[in-house]
Design a protein around this motif. Structure first.
Motif, PDB file in Angstrom:
ATOM      1  N   PRO A  18      17.021 -45.952 -69.269  1.00 48.59           N
ATOM      2  CA  PRO A  18      16.737 -44.896 -68.289  1.00 48.59           C
ATOM      3  C   PRO A  18      17.730 -44.860 -67.122  1.00 48.59           C
ATOM      4  CG  PRO A  18      14.772 -46.249 -68.703  1.00 48.59           C
ATOM      5  CD  PRO A  18      15.913 -46.879 -69.429  1.00 48.59           C
ATOM      6  N   ILE A  19      18.190 -46.032 -66.679  1.00 44.07           N
ATOM      7  CA  ILE A  19      19.156 -46.100 -65.583  1.00 44.07           C
ATOM      8  C   ILE A  19      20.317 -46.963 -66.046  1.00 44.07           C
ATOM      9  CG2 ILE A  19      19.602 -46.807 -63.202  1.00 44.07           C
ATOM     10  CD1 ILE A  19      16.639 -46.345 -62.609  1.00 44.07           C
ATOM     11  N   VAL A  20      21.506 -46.377 -66.057  1.00 45.55           N
ATOM     12  CA  VAL A  20      22.706 -47.085 -66.499  1.00 45.55           C
ATOM     13  C   VAL A  20      23.738 -47.030 -65.372  1.00 45.55           C
ATOM     14  CG1 VAL A  20      24.564 -47.202 -68.212  1.00 45.55           C
ATOM     15  CG2 VAL A  20      22.280 -46.448 -68.913  1.00 45.55           C
ATOM     16  N   LEU A  21      24.330 -48.185 -65.097  1.00 37.85           N
ATOM     17  CA  LEU A  21      25.391 -48.270 -64.101  1.00 37.85           C
ATOM     18  C   LEU A  21      26.634 -48.866 -64.752  1.00 37.85           C
ATOM     19  CD1 LEU A  21      26.244 -47.909 -61.140  1.00 37.85           C
ATOM     20  CD2 LEU A  21      25.459 -50.251 -60.733  1.00 37.85           C
ATOM     21  N   PHE A  22      27.666 -48.048 -64.862  1.00 36.94           N
ATOM     22  CA  PHE A  22      28.969 -48.532 -65.309  1.00 36.94           C
ATOM     23  C   PHE A  22      29.616 -49.125 -64.068  1.00 36.94           C
ATOM     24  CE2 PHE A  22      27.708 -45.426 -68.384  1.00 36.94           C
ATOM     25  CZ  PHE A  22      28.132 -45.955 -69.585  1.00 36.94           C
ATOM     26  N   MET A  23      29.851 -50.431 -64.109  1.00 34.19           N
ATOM     27  CA  MET A  23      30.199 -51.151 -62.886  1.00 34.19           C
ATOM     28  C   MET A  23      31.167 -52.294 -63.148  1.00 34.19           C
ATOM     29  SD  MET A  23      26.665 -53.368 -62.435  1.00 34.19           S
ATOM     30  CE  MET A  23      27.269 -54.265 -61.014  1.00 34.19           C
ATOM     31  N   LYS A  24      31.669 -52.841 -62.065  1.00 32.78           N
ATOM     32  CA  LYS A  24      32.474 -54.055 -62.138  1.00 32.78           C
ATOM     33  C   LYS A  24      31.533 -55.218 -61.883  1.00 32.78           C
ATOM     34  CE  LYS A  24      36.601 -51.667 -60.562  1.00 32.78           C
ATOM     35  NZ  LYS A  24      37.557 -51.484 -59.465  1.00 32.78           N
ATOM     36  N   GLY A  25      31.335 -56.045 -62.904  1.00 32.87           N
ATOM     37  CA  GLY A  25      30.393 -57.142 -62.831  1.00 32.87           C
ATOM     38  C   GLY A  25      29.068 -56.753 -63.454  1.00 32.87           C
ATOM     39  N   THR A  26      28.023 -57.451 -63.043  1.00 32.46           N
ATOM     40  CA  THR A  26      26.675 -57.212 -63.567  1.00 32.46           C
ATOM     41  C   THR A  26      25.736 -56.959 -62.386  1.00 32.46           C
ATOM     42  OG1 THR A  26      26.037 -59.539 -63.434  1.00 32.46           O
ATOM     43  CG2 THR A  26      27.114 -58.804 -65.485  1.00 32.46           C
ATOM     44  N   PRO A  27      24.553 -56.397 -62.651  1.00 30.80           N
ATOM     45  CA  PRO A  27      23.607 -56.200 -61.542  1.00 30.80           C
ATOM     46  C   PRO A  27      23.286 -57.515 -60.812  1.00 30.80           C
ATOM     47  CG  PRO A  27      22.926 -54.875 -63.403  1.00 30.80           C
ATOM     48  CD  PRO A  27      24.070 -55.741 -63.888  1.00 30.80           C
ATOM     49  N   ALA A  28      23.227 -58.616 -61.541  1.00 28.50           N
ATOM     50  CA  ALA A  28      22.938 -59.916 -60.917  1.00 28.50           C
ATOM     51  C   ALA A  28      24.148 -60.462 -60.159  1.00 28.50           C
ATOM     52  CB  ALA A  28      22.500 -60.916 -61.975  1.00 28.50           C
ATOM     53  N   MET A  29      25.351 -60.071 -60.586  1.00 22.59           N
ATOM     54  CA  MET A  29      26.563 -60.555 -59.929  1.00 22.59           C
ATOM     55  C   MET A  29      27.630 -59.460 -59.900  1.00 22.59           C
ATOM     56  SD  MET A  29      28.995 -63.936 -60.420  1.00 22.59           S
ATOM     57  CE  MET A  29      27.829 -64.786 -61.406  1.00 22.59           C
ATOM     58  N   PRO A  30      27.487 -58.494 -58.990  1.00 20.48           N
ATOM     59  CA  PRO A  30      28.504 -57.451 -58.876  1.00 20.48           C
ATOM     60  C   PRO A  30      29.842 -58.062 -58.470  1.00 20.48           C
ATOM     61  CG  PRO A  30      26.518 -56.886 -57.628  1.00 20.48           C
ATOM     62  CD  PRO A  30      26.376 -58.315 -58.062  1.00 20.48           C
ATOM     63  N   MET A  31      30.921 -57.507 -59.030  1.00 15.94           N
ATOM     64  CA  MET A  31      32.255 -58.036 -58.764  1.00 15.94           C
ATOM     65  C   MET A  31      33.072 -57.129 -57.829  1.00 15.94           C
ATOM     66  SD  MET A  31      32.142 -60.887 -60.355  1.00 15.94           S
ATOM     67  CE  MET A  31      33.811 -61.479 -60.537  1.00 15.94           C
ATOM     68  N   CYS A  32      32.413 -56.135 -57.235  1.00 19.30           N
ATOM     69  CA  CYS A  32      33.069 -55.352 -56.191  1.00 19.30           C
ATOM     70  C   CYS A  32      31.988 -54.831 -55.252  1.00 19.30           C
ATOM     71  CB  CYS A  32      33.927 -54.219 -56.755  1.00 19.30           C
ATOM     72  SG  CYS A  32      33.075 -52.685 -57.104  1.00 19.30           S
ATOM     73  N   GLY A  33      32.382 -54.550 -54.038  1.00 18.95           N
ATOM     74  CA  GLY A  33      31.431 -54.120 -53.021  1.00 18.95           C
ATOM     75  C   GLY A  33      30.720 -52.829 -53.367  1.00 18.95           C
ATOM     76  N   PHE A  34      31.441 -51.888 -53.967  1.00 15.73           N
ATOM     77  CA  PHE A  34      30.841 -50.598 -54.287  1.00 15.73           C
ATOM     78  C   PHE A  34      29.748 -50.748 -55.354  1.00 15.73           C
ATOM     79  CE2 PHE A  34      35.142 -49.455 -52.782  1.00 15.73           C
ATOM     80  CZ  PHE A  34      34.769 -48.737 -51.655  1.00 15.73           C
ATOM     81  N   SER A  35      30.034 -51.559 -56.371  1.00 12.81           N
ATOM     82  CA  SER A  35      29.018 -51.826 -57.393  1.00 12.81           C
ATOM     83  C   SER A  35      27.821 -52.525 -56.766  1.00 12.81           C
ATOM     84  CB  SER A  35      29.604 -52.690 -58.518  1.00 12.81           C
ATOM     85  OG  SER A  35      30.603 -51.983 -59.228  1.00 12.81           O
ATOM     86  N   GLY A  36      28.091 -53.436 -55.835  1.00  9.94           N
ATOM     87  CA  GLY A  36      27.024 -54.152 -55.145  1.00  9.94           C
ATOM     88  C   GLY A  36      26.121 -53.224 -54.350  1.00  9.94           C
ATOM     89  N   VAL A  37      26.718 -52.238 -53.682  1.00 11.67           N
ATOM     90  CA  VAL A  37      25.942 -51.269 -52.896  1.00 11.67           C
ATOM     91  C   VAL A  37      24.962 -50.516 -53.790  1.00 11.67           C
ATOM     92  CG1 VAL A  37      26.118 -49.055 -51.675  1.00 11.67           C
ATOM     93  CG2 VAL A  37      27.581 -50.965 -51.010  1.00 11.67           C
TER      94      VAL A  37
END
Length: 115
Positions: A18-37
């Motif tokens: 239902p909710i997908v985030l294409f990101m740098k890192g993982t939800p538990a450990m984001p690897m960039c500030g924008f993904s973390g936000v």
């Protein structure tokens, strides 16, 4: 070169989660500030997110940008619909629009106030 169909892979991910985030890192450990936000905003609203770590998959990293015609990451999708990147998600959260959108899509939101 692989015989990989990135658009099909993306469609499958969007239909299965239902909710997908294409990101740098993982939800538990984001690897960039924008993904973390984006992960923080979704967590504050009580939402589980399926993260796709594009750092582990360079083809997907470029493929998702082509798929949406959106040049930056992260990219958030809710029920298959592209929402935007970190700035858009943050603005929607602060205005209360994201909580309303989630509610309209059938999600239970644990917090509705922007911060």
């Amino acid at each position: 070169m692989t015989n990989r169909s990135l658009p099909q892979e993306i469609e499958t991910l969007l239909s299965e989660h239902p909710i997908v985030l294409f990101m740098k890192g993982t939800p538990a450990m984001p690897m960039c500030g924008f993904s973390g936000v984006v992960c923080q905003v979704l967590a504050r609203l009580g939402q589980d997110v399926h993260g796709v770590n594009v750092l582990e998959d360079p083809e997907m990293r470029e493929g998702i940008k082509v798929y949406t015609n959106w040049p930056t990451l992260p990219q958030l999708y809710i029920k298959g619909e592209f929402i935007g990147g970190a700035d858009i998600v943050k603005e929607m959260y602060q205005s209360g629009e994201l909580a309303s959108y989630l509610t309209d899509k059938g999600f239970t939101v644990s917090e509705t106030q922007g911060a």
